[in-house]
Design a protein around this motif. Structure first.
Motif, PDB file in Angstrom:
ATOM      1  N   UNK A  29       1.649  -5.758  -6.674  1.00  0.00           N
ATOM      2  CA  UNK A  29       1.770  -4.390  -7.154  1.00  0.00           C
ATOM      3  C   UNK A  29       1.299  -4.265  -8.597  1.00  0.00           C
ATOM      4  N   UNK A  30       1.431  -5.320  -9.378  1.00  0.00           N
ATOM      5  CA  UNK A  30       1.142  -5.226 -10.800  1.00  0.00           C
ATOM      6  C   UNK A  30       2.288  -4.531 -11.494  1.00  0.00           C
ATOM      7  N   UNK A  31       2.112  -4.314 -12.815  1.00  0.00           N
ATOM      8  CA  UNK A  31       3.195  -3.684 -13.566  1.00  0.00           C
ATOM      9  C   UNK A  31       3.580  -2.347 -12.985  1.00  0.00           C
ATOM     10  N   UNK A  32       4.859  -2.109 -12.821  1.00  0.00           N
ATOM     11  CA  UNK A  32       5.306  -0.779 -12.478  1.00  0.00           C
ATOM     12  C   UNK A  32       6.769  -0.609 -12.839  1.00  0.00           C
ATOM     13  N   UNK A  33       7.036   0.418 -13.643  1.00  0.00           N
ATOM     14  CA  UNK A  33       8.422   0.713 -13.981  1.00  0.00           C
ATOM     15  C   UNK A  33       9.072   1.586 -12.923  1.00  0.00           C
ATOM     16  N   UNK A  34       8.230   2.183 -12.083  1.00  0.00           N
ATOM     17  CA  UNK A  34       8.756   3.108 -11.085  1.00  0.00           C
ATOM     18  C   UNK A  34       9.383   2.379  -9.914  1.00  0.00           C
TER      19      UNK A  34
ATOM     20  N   UNK B  15       8.597  10.327 -12.381  1.00  0.00           N
ATOM     21  CA  UNK B  15       8.761   9.999 -13.791  1.00  0.00           C
ATOM     22  C   UNK B  15       9.512  11.122 -14.506  1.00  0.00           C
TER      23      UNK B  15
ATOM     24  N   UNK C 156       2.386   0.449 -18.220  1.00  0.00           N
ATOM     25  CA  UNK C 156       3.634   0.520 -17.478  1.00  0.00           C
ATOM     26  C   UNK C 156       3.351   0.635 -15.977  1.00  0.00           C
ATOM     27  N   UNK C 157       2.353   1.430 -15.623  1.00  0.00           N
ATOM     28  CA  UNK C 157       2.019   1.600 -14.209  1.00  0.00           C
ATOM     29  C   UNK C 157       0.572   1.166 -13.964  1.00  0.00           C
ATOM     30  N   UNK C 158       0.385  -0.036 -13.509  1.00  0.00           N
ATOM     31  CA  UNK C 158      -0.969  -0.513 -13.225  1.00  0.00           C
ATOM     32  C   UNK C 158      -1.676   0.371 -12.206  1.00  0.00           C
ATOM     33  N   UNK C 159      -0.948   0.723 -11.160  1.00  0.00           N
ATOM     34  CA  UNK C 159      -1.565   1.395 -10.030  1.00  0.00           C
ATOM     35  C   UNK C 159      -2.189   2.728 -10.441  1.00  0.00           C
ATOM     36  N   UNK C 160      -1.474   3.486 -11.271  1.00  0.00           N
ATOM     37  CA  UNK C 160      -2.028   4.762 -11.737  1.00  0.00           C
ATOM     38  C   UNK C 160      -3.343   4.563 -12.468  1.00  0.00           C
TER      39      UNK C 160
ATOM     40  N   UNK D 256       3.468   5.786  -5.677  1.00  0.00           N
ATOM     41  CA  UNK D 256       3.207   5.846  -7.129  1.00  0.00           C
ATOM     42  C   UNK D 256       2.123   6.878  -7.425  1.00  0.00           C
ATOM     43  N   UNK D 257       1.037   6.800  -6.678  1.00  0.00           N
ATOM     44  CA  UNK D 257      -0.094   7.683  -6.979  1.00  0.00           C
ATOM     45  C   UNK D 257       0.188   9.139  -6.645  1.00  0.00           C
TER      46      UNK D 257
ATOM     47  N   UNK E 290       2.123   1.816  -3.408  1.00  0.00           N
ATOM     48  CA  UNK E 290       1.047   2.351  -4.253  1.00  0.00           C
ATOM     49  C   UNK E 290       0.822   3.831  -3.967  1.00  0.00           C
TER      50      UNK E 290
ATOM     51  N   UNK F  45       0.834  -1.204   0.000  1.00  0.00           N
ATOM     52  CA  UNK F  45       0.000   0.000   0.000  1.00  0.00           C
ATOM     53  C   UNK F  45       0.871   1.258   0.000  1.00  0.00           C
TER      54      UNK F  45
END
Lengths: 682, 680
Positions: free
Chosen positions: A84-89, A61, B146-150, A53-54, A50, A47
């Motif tokens: 988390x799923x896909x994340x490049x960050x 980025x 690329x970013x699922x969460x967003x 990221x949000x 996430x 969390x």
């Protein structure tokens, strides 16, 4: 069925705690988040990721910055990535992989550190030659003779490796004449061998240093490979531990590198901090200090539970001494176990973290503590097998006290017995638990890791869906066409053996019979020891497992190794499956340590006074509770360690937990009742 | 190596089933690669289908994957997106825990020839031990966020808006996707592990578009380019040097001329304004190899000794020449010493544009000749797969006949709004009849299909009939049926046993097909002589191969169902009509319409004596019914007259009232067809 209705009040509180974390993240206020077993720590971690990221993702980025998340095992890496799923960050990895990524591009500095290390190793070896009584004969030689001996033996490396396991008489026959100019040097044959090995080592290191100076190909870069856990310094390759050592060195001494790391990774989230090496915490602390100096934003969040620190290398409770000024956040909920289990584990840890179940319907489990004897173990397990309807789909997980019992129950007692009786593990008994039984292959010891590589290689060759890249690295397959690749695979598939011995011989035969350089290279990578193929696998095993062995013991160790290599192959397969935790049985046996991070519906814990070599391990623990002893202080470290181990074990249970104490408990019955409420006899 | 298959998931009209396109296989490919006479027909993959069926989508998918590396929100299948949105809604409470954001997926299967010496470095990351043995492997390509969460977060915001209008909500969802097109192509091996890769390192695609006649000078441009490549190639290097020598000379001469005639004078005038060391200038000729190549060539064609400019060239020829020019360009560009480490695709899209039918028929042959002469003239090891997308039945026809095979034809059609691909090959369409003569049957099918290709592949429905009467009458009925006449329905008049040869193919193509056949009740000689009417099928047998085939290989007609249905085929035959079982369409027609004036008149006109003998002095028309078998036997020789006379009467009749009706089994068949075509 229970454990399904989340209390809305507690849910609110949980959200508030989560918000507190978010708040700290937003203000770059470093935190240490502690919560007990089964509290949903990974959930909080994910969390938090996430949230970053949000809330901060678009800014990150723009600046091409990343969030670092460090977990303890590769299994945990996958778990976090999945959630988390896909994340490049977000860069999720184990600590070693991350440290390597951070420093690997600074080869100039790394090579310098490496040179320093090589010189250091050389002087340690030289000191040994200068000081140890074993090498008196060597010291009596003049310098000319010393270098003469070195030159002679280096030119005879192949012969030396081949004759290494010959008996003293034969050995003297081979080398006696050549060595007549060096008085007394062969007087003690095993001391001589040790001497020559040291000379070889010094020579290898010196050779490596020379090549670094000459900028020879292959000596321009320090290498690290996660699948090998041993230093091969003269090949420029470092182990996991050396990696951390180099890591802190290079970061400590380069301010600019610190800033680069901070600017590229303004968020560091570290899972299971309690088991993280001190070096890593030091690095984080250095980075925090630096970020304050240069006033660049930087956040470190530690997630873990000090009560689950069960590895010696881990920082545990001492974290705040190394990395001060962390804001403590505690989450007092349990999302895993029934109320009955939660009560018990709270009583065991007995500190500021008191969990309560987050569920309204948390009742329905059962915990019982029995005092009995060793002889009752089997009937005890049988009883619960039938009582709980145990099957392949509803397994019983049984935690046993000794590595030996795990090995016996899991079907590889001969392998265990061999290792336990080697010189190396007689001294380092503590390590056997990790180095032979760890589910984390990275932590296997050198020889278990060697055996594992061979078994893995064979097993992968037998599977249809094995990716070619798992068998061959790019350097080996590049420039191959389909025909060559097919021929290569076919010849590899011909490698066979009914015993490990035959298998190893078959691999060696393949090596000697093939003309193809790439084929040879593959086998060299697989075996990965200095001196191959002149030095045999048996010599290698003997060298590592029986270091500096005395002449009179050689016959015996040779026999032991022979017997080991001829153990029924099935046993090796069972061991291999055990390492992968793929055993298909309805009762699964674990060591206490091996259960970290796992959870099971049904748990039986076998416990007694002794643990490992310590005959009074648990007894001492319960006795000091019984006496509320002031002795606790001097005994503090061990007390904490014991407590943590017991806590980890008991907190694995979701529904049913049974504990069988196999020794007399009358001395500390009160202490037991304090924790387990009711002590029955079985 | 070669591209063997592509599976397209959720891209445009493709969903997750019937979405595999197969390309020419290795066997064919290798067999023909070394031939002295190159025949590209067997090594060409054809993608054929009606308009808007999704055939261009296939090459589009390849191009986007290989060249653009990028897709748009509109490239996602909308049904799929709708399902995704619903999934998000249903998982709102658990914070979309198990929802994966929308993604596109393509699975490429790469085949590797036995004994190939292609470099495989590019492929190894996707290869398993099994692949090494099987000589094929899958590359899984996903176009993922690329970013699922967003994205989850934005979807949450969207759902929180509480939009009631479903259409609007969906529209916003698609917008969200196109706003956050932060997508990336990711590659996975068959074990699901990500592999760092770029598909363009493995596959190259050259797309030759339909309608590439852009302007009046396009042919000149195209050939200019080819000449340039030839100059630039290793062989042309010396020629290029010579040319550059000439250019230098021309530049020198021209510059002298310019200086002499112009520069000096201009400088003199400038000097009048400002001193010469500030403003003096030099003008010189600046022709270069590159500039020359840009506008070097004039394309003309020769007709009766006159040079005719490109602009007067017919569009069809220009188009063909453009395609050939593109091919030449491609070949010239290809490095000469190239090892094969790549799959080369040439896709020609709807080449039939502007071509008249005969030219379309010859298209494959023309391309064939062009390529074979091109390859003869240089030693390049070009390893290319040709893909032709077309909706021309002529090109399809020429592919089948020049290649003498159905292999490598992908038929694209629309089923329930989704694209549906059928990969044809000889094995799949070989008639599976009980007579062990399947190879001959396939031969027959190939020969016979020649003139039927467009009917089979491009019609909405097919009706098989077995005689001239039903063909003539059905055509009339269909023309006048206001709903069915909106569709392109082909009527095939082919005798039952031969019709069966088509069934395998029809089933694959999934075109609804109505087979109107006859009971063909076997009668003994005595029954024949006595013209016995049949009122029960009990213990009777049939000679009809179609009925036998679909009635579990039974000749016996006892308990025969009223109709036989199999996949997209319905077998219709006579039932009991006014008390009797008819053996043929004519008999059924007579039984159905025995008291119809037009029918009576027709019979009377054709066979007055027989008619009179049957109805007798009392003109008892019920006797027509009781003698239906006899009448049909007597009419055998003049079926065509019978049909035409009836048709004449139909056409000349003022009202529809009083026209004879089609037998019930036929009308029921047509009703079935209507439902298949979604006619309400």
């Amino acid at each position: 069925m229970g454990l399904s209705i989340i209390s809305s009040e507690k849910r609110e509180q949980e959200i508030d705690i989560q918000k507190e974390i978010f708040n700290s993240i937003d203000q770059n206020e470093n935190i240490i988040f502690s919560s007990g077993a089964g509290s949903g720590k990974t959930y909080s971690l994910v969390e938090s990721l996430k949230h970053i990221i949000n809330k901060h993702g678009s800014r990150l980025k723009v600046h091409n910055q990343k969030i670092v998340c460090i977990t303890y095992t590769n299994v945990a890496v996958e778990e976090v990535k999945n959630r988390l799923g896909n994340s490049d960050l977000v860069l999720v990895s184990t600590i070693h992989e991350r440290i390597w990524e951070l420093i690997k591009d600074y080869q100039k500095e790394l090579v310098k550190i490496h040179q320093y290390k090589l010189n250091e190793e050389i002087s340690i070896l030289n000191n040994k030659l200068d000081a140890h009584s074993k090498f008196a004969a060597y010291r009596n030689l003049n310098n000319e003779q010393k270098s003469g001996l070195a030159d002679l033996m280096i030119s005879q490396t192949e012969l030396f490796y081949k004759s290494q396991d010959e008996n003293a008489g034969k050995f003297r026959e081979i080398f006696g004449t050549q060595l007549k100019d060096f008085p007394n040097i062969l007087k003690n044959y095993s001391d001589f061998k040790e001497l020559i090995k040291i000379i070889y080592k010094i020579n290898n290191y010196a050779f490596c240093l020379q090549h670094i100076d000459d900028k020879k190909e292959g000596y321009l870069k320090v290498k690290y490979n996660a699948s090998y856990n041993s230093d091969r310094l003269h090949w420029m390759r470092i182990s996991h531990d050396t990696l951390l050592e180099y890591g802190i060195k290079i970061i400590k001494s380069h301010n600019v590198l610190q800033q680069i790391i901070i600017d590229q990774h303004p968020y560091f989230l570290i899972d299971e901090y309690q088991d993280t090496e001190k070096t890593v915490i030091e690095i984080m602390s250095i980075l925090t200090e630096r970020s304050k100096e240069i006033k660049h934003p930087f956040f470190v969040g530690y997630f873990g539970d000090p009560a689950q620190n069960i590895y010696d290398g881990g920082i545990g409770k001492n974290i705040s001494k190394v990395h001060p000024n962390l804001k403590a956040i505690i989450k007092p909920f349990n999302r895993r176990s029934t109320e009955e289990v939660v009560t018990i584990i709270n009583a065991i840890r007995n500190d500021e973290i008191k969990q309560s179940s987050i569920y309204d319907d948390s009742k329905g489990g059962s915990v019982k503590f029995y005092a009995g004897q060793n002889e009752k173990i089997d009937t005890f397990i049988e009883k619960y097998k039938s009582k709980w309807g145990i099957s392949l789909k509803n397994k019983l997980h049984c935690f046993v006290l000794t590595n030996k019992s795990v090995a016996e129950y899991s079907g590889f007692s001969n392998i265990y017995a061999f290792f336990a009786n080697t010189k190396k593990y007689k001294i380092g008994y503590q390590q056997l638990n990790t180095e032979l039984l760890s589910d984390n292959q990275v932590r296997l010891g050198e020889i278990p890791s060697f055996i594992y590589r061979i078994l893995e290689f064979k097993s992968k060759l037998n599977l249809k869906n094995t990716p070619i890249q798992d068998l061959l690295n790019k350097h080996i397959y590049s420039d191959m066409d389909m025909g060559l690749l097919r021929a290569f695979i076919t010849s590899l598939k011909n490698i066979k053996g009914n015993t490990l011995n035959e298998l190893l011989e078959s691999i060696t035969d393949f090596y000697t019979s093939t003309e193809n350089k790439k084929h040879k290279e593959l086998i060299t990578q697989l075996f990965d020891f200095e001196g191959f193929p002149d030095k045999s696998v048996k010599s290698y095993l003997s060298e590592i497992l029986y270091p500096n062995i005395k002449e009179e013991d050689i016959t015996e160790t040779t026999k032991a190794i022979e017997a080991f290599l001829n153990i029924n192959f099935n046993e090796f397969e069972l061991w291999y499956k055990y390492i992968l935790r793929e055993n298909e049985t309805d009762v699964v046996y674990h060591t206490y340590h091996g259960t970290k991070g796992l959870e099971f519906d049904n748990v039986v814990i076998l416990i007694g006074n002794a643990f490992g070599r310590n005959q009074m391990y648990f007894k001492n623990f319960f006795m000091s509770i019984q006496n509320a002893s002031e002795a606790k202080n001097e005994y503090y470290e061990e007390f904490e360690q014991t407590k943590n181990l017991l806590y980890v074990a008991c907190s694995r249970a979701i529904k049913n937990l049974r504990i069988l104490y196999v020794d007399d408990v009358s001395d500390f019955k009160d202490a037991l009742s304090e924790i387990f409420i009711d002590v029955k006899s079985y | 190596m070669y591209l063997k298959k592509i599976k397209i998931n959720n891209f445009r009209k493709f969903r997750v089933d019937n979405n595999i396109v197969e390309f020419v296989d290795a066997e064919n490919y290798l067999k023909h690669k070394g031939d002295a006479l190159i025949n590209i027909a067997p090594i060409t993959t054809l993608i054929v289908g009606k308009n808007n069926s999704g055939k261009t989508t296939i090459t589009k998918a390849l191009e986007k994957l290989i060249i653009d590396n990028k897709f748009e929100a509109n490239d996602f299948n909308f049904k799929y997106l709708r399902e995704k949105l619903a999934e998000y809604k249903n998982n709102y409470a658990n914070k979309f825990e198990s929802v994966s954001p929308p993604f596109l997926e393509f699975i490429l299967t790469i085949g590797i020839e036995q004994n190939s010496n292609d470099l495989i470095t590019n492929l190894v990351p996707f290869m398993t031990l099994e692949n090494v043995v099987n000589s094929e492997l899958d590359i899984l390509i996903k176009y993922e966020l690329v970013e699922n969460e967003n994205f989850h977060n934005s979807v949450k915001d969207l759902l929180d808006e509480g939009i009631v209008d479903r259409m609007l909500r969906f529209k916003k969802f698609v917008e969200l996707l196109s706003d956050s097109m932060d997508f990336k192509l990711k590659y996975y091996n068959s074990n699901g592990f990500e592999v760092p890769f770029r598909i363009k390192d493995l596959i190259e695609i050259k797309a030759i578009k339909a309608n590439n006649v852009e302007n009046e000078k396009c042919l000149s441009r195209a050939f200019s380019k080819i000449v340039e490549y030839r100059y630039r190639s290793t062989k042309g290097k010396r020629d290029k040097k010579e040319l550059e020598q000439i250019i230098t000379e021309i530049n020198g001469a021209l510059s002298l001329n310019i200086t002499d005639k112009h520069t000096n004078r201009i400088n003199t005038s400038l000097n009048a304004i400002e001193s010469s060391d500030k403003l003096e200038m030099i003008l010189s000729s600046d022709i270069s190899f590159k500039k020359l190549m840009n506008d070097l060539i004039k394309y003309e064609y020769i007709e009766y000794g006159d040079n005719i400019p490109e602009t007067q060239f017919g569009l069809g020829y220009t188009n063909l020449m453009m395609i050939i020019a593109d091919l030449i360009e491609y070949m010239e560009k290809y490095p000469e010493d190239s090892f094969n480490s790549k799959v080369n695709l040439i896709s020609i899209e709807e080449p039939e544009t502007f071509m008249h039918p005969q030219m379309q028929e010859l298209f494959i042959k023309n391309i064939n000749e062009a390529i074979s002469s091109l390859l003869k003239s240089n030693q390049k090891n070009i390893n290319s797969q040709l893909i032709i997308t077309t909706h021309s039945s002529h090109i399809l026809n020429s592919k089948i006949h020049s290649g003498n095979s159905f292999n490598n034809i992908n038929y694209v059609t629309t089923l329930e709004q989704n694209s549906n691909v059928v990969s044809l090959n000889d094995k799949k369409i070989t008639p599976q009849l009980g007579d062990n003569n399947n190879e001959n049957n396939l031969k027959f099918l190939k020969k016979h299909i020649k003139y039927k290709v467009s009917e089979l592949f491009f019609s909405d429905a097919i009706i098989f009939v077995e005689g001239i009467t039903e063909e003539t009458l059905l055509r009339y009925y269909l023309d006048n049926e206001t709903k069915l006449n909106k569709f392109y329905i082909s009527i095939f008049n082919i005798d039952g046993a031969h019709g069966l040869v088509y069934h395998q193919l029809i089933k694959l193509l999934k075109v609804p097909a109505l087979v109107i056949t006859d009971l063909d009740i076997k009668r003994t000689d005595i029954e024949k002589d006595a013209f016995t009417q049949i009122s029960s099928l009990d213990k009777k047998t049939t000679t009809n191969a179609t009925i036998k085939q679909y009635n579990n290989e039974k000749e016996l007609l006892t308990n025969l169902p009223a109709t036989l249905l199999t996949e997209n085929l319905k077998i219709a035959f006579q039932g009991k009509i006014n008390g009797f079982y008819a053996t043929s369409f004519e008999e059924a027609f007579i039984l159905t319409n025995f008291n119809n004036q037009i029918l009576q008149d027709t019979i009377k006109e054709l066979k007055p004596d027989i008619y009179n003998s049957i109805v007798g002095a009392n003109s008892d028309i019920k006797e027509i019914k009781n003698n239906s078998y006899k009448l049909q036997r007597k009419l055998t020789g003049c079926k065509s007259d019978f049909a035409n006379k009836l048709l004449f009467k139909y056409i000349t009749s003022d009202t529809t009232a009083g026209l004879p009706l089609l037998p019930k089994y036929v009308t029921e068949g047509l009703t079935w067809l209507s439902t298949k075509l979604n006619i309400v």
